[in-house]
Design a protein around this motif. Sequence first.
Motif, PDB file in Angstrom:
ATOM      1  N   ARG A 159      10.614  59.546 -34.833  1.00 51.97           N
ATOM      2  CA  ARG A 159      11.149  58.188 -34.828  1.00 51.97           C
ATOM      3  C   ARG A 159      12.117  58.003 -35.990  1.00 51.97           C
ATOM      4  NH1 ARG A 159      10.372  54.024 -37.777  1.00 51.97           N
ATOM      5  NH2 ARG A 159       8.257  54.338 -38.558  1.00 51.97           N
ATOM      6  N   PRO A 160      13.362  57.594 -35.725  1.00 51.12           N
ATOM      7  CA  PRO A 160      14.322  57.408 -36.828  1.00 51.12           C
ATOM      8  C   PRO A 160      13.851  56.301 -37.780  1.00 51.12           C
ATOM      9  CG  PRO A 160      15.432  57.346 -34.678  1.00 51.12           C
ATOM     10  CD  PRO A 160      13.960  57.296 -34.401  1.00 51.12           C
ATOM     11  N   ALA A 161      14.358  56.336 -38.995  1.00 52.21           N
ATOM     12  CA  ALA A 161      13.996  55.310 -39.988  1.00 52.21           C
ATOM     13  C   ALA A 161      14.489  53.941 -39.530  1.00 52.21           C
ATOM     14  CB  ALA A 161      14.596  55.675 -41.336  1.00 52.21           C
ATOM     15  N   THR A 223      -0.535  67.080 -26.327  1.00 52.25           N
ATOM     16  CA  THR A 223       0.777  67.188 -26.978  1.00 52.25           C
ATOM     17  C   THR A 223       1.084  68.653 -27.321  1.00 52.25           C
ATOM     18  OG1 THR A 223       0.219  65.082 -28.027  1.00 52.25           O
ATOM     19  CG2 THR A 223       2.238  66.181 -28.771  1.00 52.25           C
ATOM     20  N   PRO A 224       2.141  69.235 -26.744  1.00 46.38           N
ATOM     21  CA  PRO A 224       2.412  70.658 -27.019  1.00 46.38           C
ATOM     22  C   PRO A 224       3.025  70.869 -28.401  1.00 46.38           C
ATOM     23  CG  PRO A 224       4.110  69.753 -25.587  1.00 46.38           C
ATOM     24  CD  PRO A 224       3.139  68.640 -25.842  1.00 46.38           C
ATOM     25  N   VAL A 225       2.778  72.031 -28.979  1.00 44.20           N
ATOM     26  CA  VAL A 225       3.467  72.414 -30.224  1.00 44.20           C
ATOM     27  C   VAL A 225       4.942  72.627 -29.880  1.00 44.20           C
ATOM     28  CG1 VAL A 225       3.665  74.180 -32.015  1.00 44.20           C
ATOM     29  CG2 VAL A 225       1.403  73.464 -31.222  1.00 44.20           C
ATOM     30  N   PRO A 226       5.854  71.927 -30.591  1.00 46.79           N
ATOM     31  CA  PRO A 226       7.267  72.013 -30.206  1.00 46.79           C
ATOM     32  C   PRO A 226       7.852  73.409 -30.476  1.00 46.79           C
ATOM     33  CG  PRO A 226       6.963  70.627 -32.158  1.00 46.79           C
ATOM     34  CD  PRO A 226       5.615  70.991 -31.690  1.00 46.79           C
ATOM     35  N   PRO A 227       8.856  73.779 -29.671  1.00 45.99           N
ATOM     36  CA  PRO A 227       9.434  75.133 -29.792  1.00 45.99           C
ATOM     37  C   PRO A 227      10.004  75.430 -31.176  1.00 45.99           C
ATOM     38  CG  PRO A 227      10.645  73.760 -28.183  1.00 45.99           C
ATOM     39  CD  PRO A 227       9.427  73.020 -28.560  1.00 45.99           C
ATOM     40  N   TYR A 228      10.532  74.400 -31.866  1.00 52.22           N
ATOM     41  CA  TYR A 228      11.132  74.673 -33.192  1.00 52.22           C
ATOM     42  C   TYR A 228      10.078  75.066 -34.214  1.00 52.22           C
ATOM     43  CZ  TYR A 228      10.071  69.639 -33.362  1.00 52.22           C
ATOM     44  OH  TYR A 228       9.454  68.427 -33.260  1.00 52.22           O
ATOM     45  N   LEU A 229       8.795  74.824 -33.920  1.00 53.69           N
ATOM     46  CA  LEU A 229       7.755  75.294 -34.839  1.00 53.69           C
ATOM     47  C   LEU A 229       7.324  76.711 -34.507  1.00 53.69           C
ATOM     48  CD1 LEU A 229       5.329  72.295 -35.441  1.00 53.69           C
ATOM     49  CD2 LEU A 229       7.169  73.170 -36.886  1.00 53.69           C
ATOM     50  N   LYS A 230       7.478  77.093 -33.242  1.00 52.54           N
ATOM     51  CA  LYS A 230       7.046  78.444 -32.844  1.00 52.54           C
ATOM     52  C   LYS A 230       7.946  79.510 -33.427  1.00 52.54           C
ATOM     53  CE  LYS A 230       4.784  76.912 -28.608  1.00 52.54           C
ATOM     54  NZ  LYS A 230       5.076  76.559 -27.209  1.00 52.54           N
TER      55      LYS A 230
ATOM     56  N   LEU B 197       3.236  57.371 -30.467  1.00 53.91           N
ATOM     57  CA  LEU B 197       4.553  57.945 -30.136  1.00 53.91           C
ATOM     58  C   LEU B 197       4.381  59.377 -29.628  1.00 53.91           C
ATOM     59  CD1 LEU B 197       6.758  56.610 -33.104  1.00 53.91           C
ATOM     60  CD2 LEU B 197       6.773  55.867 -30.722  1.00 53.91           C
ATOM     61  N   PRO B 198       5.303  59.823 -28.765  1.00 49.63           N
ATOM     62  CA  PRO B 198       5.080  61.099 -28.071  1.00 49.63           C
ATOM     63  C   PRO B 198       5.522  62.333 -28.866  1.00 49.63           C
ATOM     64  CG  PRO B 198       7.101  60.109 -27.286  1.00 49.63           C
ATOM     65  CD  PRO B 198       6.533  59.152 -28.310  1.00 49.63           C
ATOM     66  N   TYR B 199       5.538  62.234 -30.189  1.00 45.42           N
ATOM     67  CA  TYR B 199       5.986  63.374 -30.996  1.00 45.42           C
ATOM     68  C   TYR B 199       4.799  64.147 -31.551  1.00 45.42           C
ATOM     69  CZ  TYR B 199      10.065  60.326 -30.931  1.00 45.42           C
ATOM     70  OH  TYR B 199      11.088  59.505 -30.530  1.00 45.42           O
TER      71      TYR B 199
END
Lengths: 232, 232
Positions: A159-161, A223-230, B197-199
């Motif tokens: 979420r942006p600031a 909630t899946p672990v996002p690809p940028y963390l893998k 939130l979905p993150y």
Amino acid sequence: METAEPGVRGTVPAQPAAYAPTDRTVPTRSAERASYDKEVVHSILDEAYLCHLGFVRDGAPVVLPTLFARVGGVLYLHGSTGSRPLRMTGQADPGLPVCVTVTHVDGLVLARSAFHHSINYRSVVVHGVAHQVTDPEEKSRALDALVDHVVRGRSADSRPANRKELAATAVIRLDLAEVSAKTRTGGVNDEPEDLELPYWAGVVPLRKGYDAPIADGDLAAETPVPPYLKSL
Amino acid sequence: METAEPGVRGTVPAQPAAYAPTDRTVPTRSAERASYDKEVVHSILDEAYLCHLGFVRDGAPVVLPTLFARVGGVLYLHGSTGSRPLRMTGQADPGLPVCVTVTHVDGLVLARSAFHHSINYRSVVVHGVAHQVTDPEEKSRALDALVDHVVRGRSADSRPANRKELAATAVIRLDLAEVSAKTRTGGVNDEPEDLELPYWAGVVPLRKGYDAPIADGDLAAETPVPPYLKSL
């Protein structure tokens, strides 16, 4: 590397591939370890999670670990509006003289002689005058860069600031101009007469180790672990 | 922890277990993250391979990565006799005001909101006045400590510095008196309204990774890897 010929219509002016050395960025010793190459400097900066920000307060030095990000030829440094270096910058101020240093430890160098023990490292030192970022658009871009510096791709997946958060965050800007890198690589440099000594000699390589991500306890189970963390 | 009762014959005077806070070591924000406990401070210092040494030159800050070691309540910092901070100290000098900072990055904190992204870290900041070590015995002990700081036990398993090498090495001394630690640990601190939130949110732990030691090419093939390297 940009190679546009000057004067050719429609091309971008060529950027020098290296920072110009100055009195402050030419080391007094081991000058062969210094580099001013922009690609070298930028890769060392981009790989670091924190920098060490030095400034002068009441005549004495202060060095604080600080979140930062590079955007082209600019460093953005993060702080709350209440933190000391940020209170010392500001719109009406002439800026704050700073030194920003980043260091990676790449290996332990164990020579046969105590004297030749060393550390393999890569460091960058930036000298300059930092200014607080007051333009809201630049500040917003800088905050995205700070999040993406932690993990590339993350700012688009959070979420942006909001306005209140933007107001509570201060960012200072430091242009990359007076910059140098210094590195030590390779093996031991023992004296020839020491090579027969009965001590083990060599290098122990070091690297960053990442453990498996630990999901927040409140996170929905699917909630899946996002690809940028893998790819870390 | 030393617990000698004052006045009891034959006991050592009790050492306080914590450094006394000063104006410079009480943070302006996140004060709950500060610690003055000696065990905490010393363990953070001892685990670091390099410190960042800050000093003032021509009115501007300079921050350089520097080898160091702790011996009790003293930090020893390493340099060649030609390096800048060491040329600024010296027997006739009043000493060099310095700030020495050590930081470990322990984890990447990915919150659902950009604003709450953070880094888990442990840092120590030392303020004080550094002096060059001129007593040959203290200098020799400091050099042993510097080698043992790279790998514990190594100074006894390498050739000690000879007179020429001792003369070419400068050591500066900084007493641990005005010292604080600051740490961030734990998980994400998202706002309650962001929890749905979905993150993905959580922490990616970081640690030092050691690869297998690489023996020097000139090393006799039968030389065993010493036990102090196997326990890294």
